[in-house]
Design an enzyme around this catalytic site. Sequence first.
Site, PDB file in Angstrom:
ATOM      1  N   GLU A 109      -5.767 -15.791  37.495  1.00 57.67           N
ATOM      2  CA  GLU A 109      -6.705 -16.776  37.203  1.00 57.67           C
ATOM      3  C   GLU A 109      -6.897 -16.702  35.804  1.00 57.67           C
ATOM      4  OE1 GLU A 109     -10.166 -17.113  39.903  1.00 57.67           O
ATOM      5  OE2 GLU A 109      -8.759 -16.242  41.644  1.00 57.67           O
TER       6      GLU A 109
HETATM    7  N1  CAA Z   1     -13.902 -27.801  32.864  1.00 59.00           N
HETATM    8  C1  CAA Z   1     -13.847 -29.040  32.984  1.00 59.00           C
HETATM    9  N2  CAA Z   1     -12.863 -29.783  32.231  1.00 59.00           N
HETATM   10  C2  CAA Z   1     -12.173 -28.986  31.490  1.00 59.00           C
HETATM   11  C3  CAA Z   1     -11.988 -27.690  31.547  1.00 59.00           C
HETATM   12  C4  CAA Z   1     -13.006 -26.855  32.322  1.00 59.00           C
HETATM   13  N3  CAA Z   1     -13.234 -25.716  32.381  1.00 59.00           N
HETATM   14  N4  CAA Z   1     -11.025 -27.134  30.710  1.00 59.00           N
HETATM   15  C5  CAA Z   1     -10.311 -28.167  30.162  1.00 59.00           C
HETATM   16  N5  CAA Z   1     -10.929 -29.353  31.032  1.00 59.00           N
HETATM   17  C6  CAA Z   1     -10.618 -30.556  30.763  1.00 59.00           C
HETATM   18  C7  CAA Z   1     -10.592 -30.880  29.208  1.00 59.00           C
HETATM   19  O1  CAA Z   1     -11.805 -31.396  28.682  1.00 59.00           O
HETATM   20  C8  CAA Z   1      -9.577 -31.997  28.856  1.00 59.00           C
HETATM   21  O2  CAA Z   1      -9.983 -33.181  29.193  1.00 59.00           O
HETATM   22  P1  CAA Z   1     -10.202 -34.727  28.167  1.00 59.00           P
HETATM   23  O3  CAA Z   1      -8.659 -34.654  28.361  1.00 59.00           O
HETATM   24  O4  CAA Z   1     -10.746 -35.610  29.085  1.00 59.00           O
HETATM   25  O5  CAA Z   1     -10.772 -34.213  26.968  1.00 59.00           O
HETATM   26  C9  CAA Z   1      -8.526 -31.737  29.761  1.00 59.00           C
HETATM   27  O6  CAA Z   1      -9.255 -30.788  30.811  1.00 59.00           O
HETATM   28  C10 CAA Z   1      -7.386 -31.018  29.272  1.00 59.00           C
HETATM   29  O7  CAA Z   1      -7.667 -29.922  28.716  1.00 59.00           O
HETATM   30  P2  CAA Z   1      -7.239 -28.971  27.435  1.00 59.00           P
HETATM   31  O8  CAA Z   1      -6.497 -30.004  26.491  1.00 59.00           O
HETATM   32  O9  CAA Z   1      -8.061 -28.040  27.134  1.00 59.00           O
HETATM   33  O10 CAA Z   1      -5.932 -28.371  28.375  1.00 59.00           O
HETATM   34  P3  CAA Z   1      -4.593 -27.145  27.987  1.00 59.00           P
HETATM   35  O11 CAA Z   1      -3.348 -27.617  28.698  1.00 59.00           O
HETATM   36  O12 CAA Z   1      -4.670 -27.296  26.378  1.00 59.00           O
HETATM   37  O13 CAA Z   1      -5.071 -25.910  28.767  1.00 59.00           O
HETATM   38  C11 CAA Z   1      -6.181 -23.938  29.299  1.00 59.00           C
HETATM   39  C12 CAA Z   1      -6.284 -25.381  28.435  1.00 59.00           C
HETATM   40  C13 CAA Z   1      -7.490 -23.315  29.119  1.00 59.00           C
HETATM   41  C14 CAA Z   1      -5.006 -22.949  28.588  1.00 59.00           C
HETATM   42  C15 CAA Z   1      -5.665 -24.228  30.660  1.00 59.00           C
HETATM   43  O14 CAA Z   1      -4.386 -24.610  30.812  1.00 59.00           O
HETATM   44  C16 CAA Z   1      -5.771 -22.754  31.518  1.00 59.00           C
HETATM   45  O15 CAA Z   1      -6.986 -22.395  32.008  1.00 59.00           O
HETATM   46  N6  CAA Z   1      -4.664 -22.154  31.884  1.00 59.00           N
HETATM   47  C17 CAA Z   1      -4.742 -20.904  32.792  1.00 59.00           C
HETATM   48  C18 CAA Z   1      -4.520 -21.262  34.027  1.00 59.00           C
HETATM   49  C19 CAA Z   1      -4.783 -20.430  35.266  1.00 59.00           C
HETATM   50  O16 CAA Z   1      -5.622 -19.759  35.202  1.00 59.00           O
HETATM   51  N7  CAA Z   1      -3.760 -19.996  36.227  1.00 59.00           N
HETATM   52  C20 CAA Z   1      -4.170 -18.894  37.182  1.00 59.00           C
HETATM   53  C21 CAA Z   1      -3.276 -19.633  38.436  1.00 59.00           C
HETATM   54  S1  CAA Z   1      -4.578 -19.621  39.720  1.00 59.00           S
HETATM   55  C22 CAA Z   1      -4.509 -17.995  40.270  1.00 59.00           C
HETATM   56  O17 CAA Z   1      -4.382 -17.140  39.608  1.00 59.00           O
HETATM   57  C23 CAA Z   1      -5.143 -17.900  41.710  1.00 59.00           C
HETATM   58  C24 CAA Z   1      -5.026 -16.641  42.555  1.00 59.00           C
HETATM   59  O18 CAA Z   1      -3.962 -16.869  43.394  1.00 59.00           O
HETATM   60  C25 CAA Z   1      -5.635 -15.392  42.733  1.00 59.00           C
END
Ligand code: CAA
Length: 380
Positions: free
Chosen positions: A363
């Site tokens: 996550e």
């Molecule tokens: N809530 C709502 N909207 C969001 C948001 C949030 N928390 N975070 C980003 N967004 C929106 C942004 O506002 C943006 O929208 P606009 O284009 O309209 O402005 C859009 O999403 C893109 O956002 P970013 O440019 O910030 O995106 P990014 O590619 O730079 O990435 C990141 C941001 C935080 C690094 C994200 O990619 C991330 O969280 N990565 C990690 C993913 C992860 O947690 N993976 C784990 C897999 S699931 C798992 O582990 C489950 C399991 O089995 C236990």
Amino acid sequence: MDFNLSEEHIMIREAARNFAQTELLPGVIERDEKQQFPDTLVKKMGELGFLGVMVDPKYGGSGMDAISYVIIMEELSKIDASASVIVSVNNSLVCYGMEAFGSEAQKEKYLTKLATGEYIGAFCLSEPEAGSDATSQKTTAIDKGDYYLLNGTKNWITNGGRADVYLVIAQTDRDKGSHGINAFIIEKGMEGFHIGPKENKLGIRGSDTHTLQFNDVKVPKENRIGDDGSGFRFAMKTLAGGRIGIAAQALGIASGAYELALKYSKERKAFGTEICNHQAIAFKLADMHTEIEAARHLVMKAAWDKDQGNDYNVSSATAKLFASTVAMRHTTEAVQIHGGNGFVKEYHVERLMRDAKITQIYEGTSEIQKIVISRTLTRD
Ligand code: CAA
């Protein structure tokens, strides 16, 4: 400000603690060793309402708050983090995602079963080349008029082989970047959906982790969640809540190890006295207590933010970052306090140390949590 738990929260804690001690503890070492999924125990957790903690009772959920959820997660995780990750994914990612963003028909069809434990859910975002960089989805879902055609591979999927319902994130229009992503409901057994071999993991070995393959899976239009292009926002919002659950899991792993270390240090004698009387051990216990207490405050604050309707993007990342660091550090210390006994399975702390590591990875890694936090801090 009132730091006391309510009567209801204390009762929930007792119920979760009792279940963990009487049901999870007896077979936990064997399940870890043999990588056994706790099928029967999952059913029992469903009956207790642990699989749909925050879901509205009209969909079969328990209708409890996020504070109750983190209390349950902490208590289960003290004993068995494999069982608690099943609870976490089902609650935070699958049930929440569907309740917050799904259509009424989707909720009627799937949420009512997921909230009671009749169905188990999985959340499929990570890919071989898109774990942290979640916008770079290679899995595609092409609009074919009557249906979407889904192709791609998902990795490290919790509940991968056991789930009935899978929420799958896929790219529908690459040119639109994060706005060309959608989330879909996939059912086990759909033609072209293959479950790959089970992963042989360092920790949370009683949970079920697989690679999933989608080859020309025809996904009905009504299985898309939310508006076209809303899948990335869906995933990020859902993961923000998921991080509260994993932060509580990390807290539970840390506090479980601390309780074992404290008990052991009062029983084990060396140099003529119980080892807790040696300052080398006593100071470790003081540090453990202090940092675990701080982690608990952050976890509760993030859950409280969610309950109040506040933005919890940063508080959930902060809680997960800190609690997972504390879990890794203090499970290692718990092994150290146990000495040679800490290195053998029957004392439980070596398993907790292995389980702690994943809380710094899934996550969103600790590095991702720092991105989430720092972006908000540095925004104009
Ligand atoms: N809530 C709502 N909207 C969001 C948001 C949030 N928390 N975070 C980003 N967004 C929106 C942004 O506002 C943006 O929208 P606009 O284009 O309209 O402005 C859009 O999403 C893109 O956002 P970013 O440019 O910030 O995106 P990014 O590619 O730079 O990435 C990141 C941001 C935080 C690094 C994200 O990619 C991330 O969280 N990565 C990690 C993913 C992860 O947690 N993976 C784990 C897999 S699931 C798992 O582990 C489950 C399991 O089995 C236990």
